[in-house]
Design an enzyme around this catalytic site. Structure first.
Site, PDB file in Angstrom:
ATOM      1  N   HIS A   2       0.841  -1.205   0.000  1.00  4.76           N
ATOM      2  CA  HIS A   2       0.000   0.000   0.000  1.00  4.76           C
ATOM      3  C   HIS A   2       0.874   1.252   0.000  1.00  4.76           C
ATOM      4  CE1 HIS A   2      -3.521   2.529   1.236  1.00  4.76           C
ATOM      5  NE2 HIS A   2      -2.558   3.219   1.837  1.00  4.76           N
ATOM      6  N   GLU A   3       1.908   1.244   0.880  1.00  2.00           N
ATOM      7  CA  GLU A   3       2.760   2.431   0.986  1.00  2.00           C
ATOM      8  C   GLU A   3       3.611   2.616  -0.268  1.00  2.00           C
ATOM      9  OE1 GLU A   3       2.157   4.528   3.227  1.00  2.00           O
ATOM     10  OE2 GLU A   3       0.770   3.157   4.225  1.00  2.00           O
ATOM     11  N   HIS A   6       1.883   4.508  -2.939  1.00  2.99           N
ATOM     12  CA  HIS A   6       1.823   5.964  -2.749  1.00  2.99           C
ATOM     13  C   HIS A   6       2.916   6.700  -3.537  1.00  2.99           C
ATOM     14  CE1 HIS A   6      -1.543   6.518  -0.197  1.00  2.99           C
ATOM     15  NE2 HIS A   6      -1.060   5.841   0.839  1.00  2.99           N
ATOM     16  N   GLU A  25      -5.658   7.324  -1.189  1.00  4.69           N
ATOM     17  CA  GLU A  25      -5.814   6.159  -0.319  1.00  4.69           C
ATOM     18  C   GLU A  25      -6.585   5.037  -1.008  1.00  4.69           C
ATOM     19  OE1 GLU A  25      -4.116   5.813   2.156  1.00  4.69           O
ATOM     20  OE2 GLU A  25      -3.520   7.851   2.666  1.00  4.69           O
TER      21      GLU A  25
END
Length: 259
Positions: A2-3, A6, A25
């Site tokens: 997920h990170e 980003h 997000e």
């Protein structure tokens, strides 16, 4: 994962203001599931499905945004969805973007009015409950708002509908834009009869054995479905006969839809 996502959704393209938080997000969550599933298919990671987050749709957050994105991707198809998404990333690289910027690029390149469609999902709370019944070959839909309080609301969505009849090979999709709509299923009924070598008139009992309608294929849509008694009974038979995919077959995801 997920990170890492980003780096693109949040860093390369940054939201214009906190009101567009879901842009980074929601996409980061969606990409993390997609990437993990592609890199490690043996893990059997599922992109989060709509029904898993229906109960918390009071604001667009990580999972909610991911589910809405997946619904749009499923309706448009991978190829049609990914090309405009790439264009969006290039156009707004090292810049600030808002939700409307993404919808605008998708609308330009997909020939679907994505802005109007998605505004109904990102600018109001709750989610739709679709009541469905079959009269002959006509499938009737009626949508109403269902919110956490259990009270009916006045919300109205443009709902991307996917459905199949008797097999995942016989599919139809359309946008439900009004509170009520009717869809002619004659083409799918005829296709089903021909492929099985059955006549609905002459082999009615055998035809019924193979007849079922699944709405919201692979649970990709952010809505619940309430089938009429006959459709529900036929769908339960299909579940018991293992005609449905694992995602559609999972009782916790589909049985609440039968209500």
């Amino acid at each position: 994962m997920h990170e890492v996502a980003h780096k693109w959704f949040g860093n390369l393209v940054t939201m214009e203001w906190w009101t567009h938080l879901w842009l980074k997000e929601g996409f980061a969550t969606w990409v993390s599931y997609m990437a993990t599933d592609n890199l490690f298919p043996e893990w059997k990671v599922e992109v989060i499905h709509a029904r898993a987050v229906l109960e918390i749709f009071d604001a667009i957050s990580h999972e909610n945004g991911s589910a809405v994105i997946q619904m749009l991707q499923s309706y448009l198809g991978d190829a049609i969805f990914q090309k405009p998404l790439s264009s969006y990333m290039k156009r707004y690289a090292w810049k600030n973007a808002k939700t409307e910027d993404l919808w605008s690029v998708l609308t330009e390149e997909s020939s679907v009015e994505v802005t109007n469609l998605m505004d109904t999902w990102t600018k109001q709370k709750g989610y739709p409950l679709l009541s469905v019944n079959l009269n002959g070959h006509i499938l009737k839909f009626e949508q109403s708002q269902f919110v956490l309080s259990g009270l009916a609301g006045e919300g109205l969505w443009i709902v991307p509908i996917t459905l199949c009849l008797g097999s995942y090979e016989r599919q139809k999709k359309f946008l439900l834009k009004a509170r009520c709509a009717e869809i002619d299923m004659s083409d799918l009924f005829n296709s089903s009869s021909n492929s099985l070598g059955l006549s609905e008139e002459n082999d009615l009992e055998k035809f019924k054995e193979h007849f079922w309608i699944k709405i919201n294929i692979y649970q990709s849509g952010f809505y619940w479905v309430k089938y009429d008694d006959k459709l529900a009974a036929q769908l339960i038979k299909a579940i018991e006969s293992n005609y449905l995919s694992a995602t559609d077959n999972f009782g916790g995801r589909i049985l609440p839809s039968l209500m």
